[in-house]
Motif scaffolding. Structure first.
Motif, PDB file in Angstrom:
ATOM      1  N   PRO A 193       0.834  -1.211   0.000  1.00  0.00           N
ATOM      2  CA  PRO A 193       0.000   0.000   0.000  1.00  0.00           C
ATOM      3  C   PRO A 193       0.868   1.260   0.000  1.00  0.00           C
ATOM      4  O   PRO A 193       1.938   1.287   0.613  1.00  0.00           O
ATOM      5  CB  PRO A 193      -0.804  -0.099   1.296  1.00  0.00           C
ATOM      6  CG  PRO A 193      -0.326  -1.287   2.028  1.00  0.00           C
ATOM      7  CD  PRO A 193       0.655  -2.016   1.196  1.00  0.00           C
ATOM      8  N   LYS A 194       0.426   2.272  -0.702  1.00  0.00           N
ATOM      9  CA  LYS A 194       1.191   3.525  -0.807  1.00  0.00           C
ATOM     10  C   LYS A 194       1.399   4.177   0.556  1.00  0.00           C
ATOM     11  O   LYS A 194       2.320   4.967   0.738  1.00  0.00           O
ATOM     12  CB  LYS A 194       0.504   4.510  -1.760  1.00  0.00           C
ATOM     13  CG  LYS A 194       0.483   4.014  -3.200  1.00  0.00           C
ATOM     14  CD  LYS A 194       1.880   3.741  -3.709  1.00  0.00           C
ATOM     15  CE  LYS A 194       1.865   3.091  -5.064  1.00  0.00           C
ATOM     16  NZ  LYS A 194       3.051   2.334  -5.361  1.00  0.00           N
ATOM     17  N   SER A 195       0.571   3.832   1.529  1.00  0.00           N
ATOM     18  CA  SER A 195       0.732   4.381   2.881  1.00  0.00           C
ATOM     19  C   SER A 195       2.046   3.924   3.523  1.00  0.00           C
ATOM     20  O   SER A 195       2.499   4.510   4.502  1.00  0.00           O
ATOM     21  CB  SER A 195      -0.448   3.974   3.771  1.00  0.00           C
ATOM     22  OG  SER A 195      -0.512   2.554   3.880  1.00  0.00           O
ATOM     23  N   GLU A 196       2.684   2.910   2.959  1.00  0.00           N
ATOM     24  CA  GLU A 196       3.944   2.387   3.485  1.00  0.00           C
ATOM     25  C   GLU A 196       5.173   2.936   2.764  1.00  0.00           C
ATOM     26  O   GLU A 196       6.288   2.503   3.043  1.00  0.00           O
ATOM     27  CB  GLU A 196       3.958   0.854   3.417  1.00  0.00           C
ATOM     28  CG  GLU A 196       3.077   0.195   4.430  1.00  0.00           C
ATOM     29  CD  GLU A 196       3.478   0.500   5.867  1.00  0.00           C
ATOM     30  OE1 GLU A 196       4.676   0.717   6.148  1.00  0.00           O
ATOM     31  OE2 GLU A 196       2.570   0.544   6.715  1.00  0.00           O
ATOM     32  N   TYR A 237       6.891   5.579   3.066  1.00  0.00           N
ATOM     33  CA  TYR A 237       7.916   6.130   3.956  1.00  0.00           C
ATOM     34  C   TYR A 237       8.158   5.234   5.162  1.00  0.00           C
ATOM     35  O   TYR A 237       8.951   5.563   6.031  1.00  0.00           O
ATOM     36  CB  TYR A 237       7.530   7.536   4.418  1.00  0.00           C
ATOM     37  CG  TYR A 237       7.384   8.480   3.248  1.00  0.00           C
ATOM     38  CD1 TYR A 237       8.488   8.862   2.496  1.00  0.00           C
ATOM     39  CD2 TYR A 237       6.132   8.963   2.883  1.00  0.00           C
ATOM     40  CE1 TYR A 237       8.360   9.707   1.410  1.00  0.00           C
ATOM     41  CE2 TYR A 237       5.991   9.821   1.798  1.00  0.00           C
ATOM     42  CZ  TYR A 237       7.104  10.177   1.073  1.00  0.00           C
ATOM     43  OH  TYR A 237       6.973  11.016  -0.001  1.00  0.00           O
TER      44      TYR A 237
END
Length: 102
Positions: free
Chosen positions: A28-31, A33
């Motif tokens: 997921p793009k939330s990961e 960083y």
């Protein structure tokens, strides 16, 4: 000691980095960083540290990372060759300087 690029212990992690990058593209793009960044940096550090330890130069570490960039199509062949030639020239200069100081 052999050139680090000839070592299987360097070649395998180079391929592993490519696999890591492809696998983490699915995260997921939330990961981006979090885990993605951490896993990718850790994977890149494996062959980078082997190269630097083998030649005792950060130039070898950069050369490794340029190879990874080329394999991931982040650098085109022309840019890769130009940058790689630059790092080879710098390495030769550093070796000459070190030898002259001994």
């Amino acid at each position: 000691m052999a050139n680090f690029k000839e070592l299987l212990v360097w070649q395998k992690p180079i391929d592993f980095v490519t696999d890591i990058y492809r696998a983490t593209e699915l995260f997921p793009k939330s990961e981006i960083y979090g885990l993605i960044s951490q896993i990718r940096r850790a994977a890149v550090s494996i062959p980078s540290n082997i190269a630097e330890g083998n030649s005792r130069r950060s130039c070898a570490e950069i050369e490794t990372q340029l190879t990874i960039c080329k394999n991931l199509n982040l650098l085109n062949e022309e840019s890769y060759l130009k940058l790689n030639q630059g790092i080879i020239e710098i390495t030769k200069m550093l070796n000459g300087l070190i030898n002259s100081l001994q």
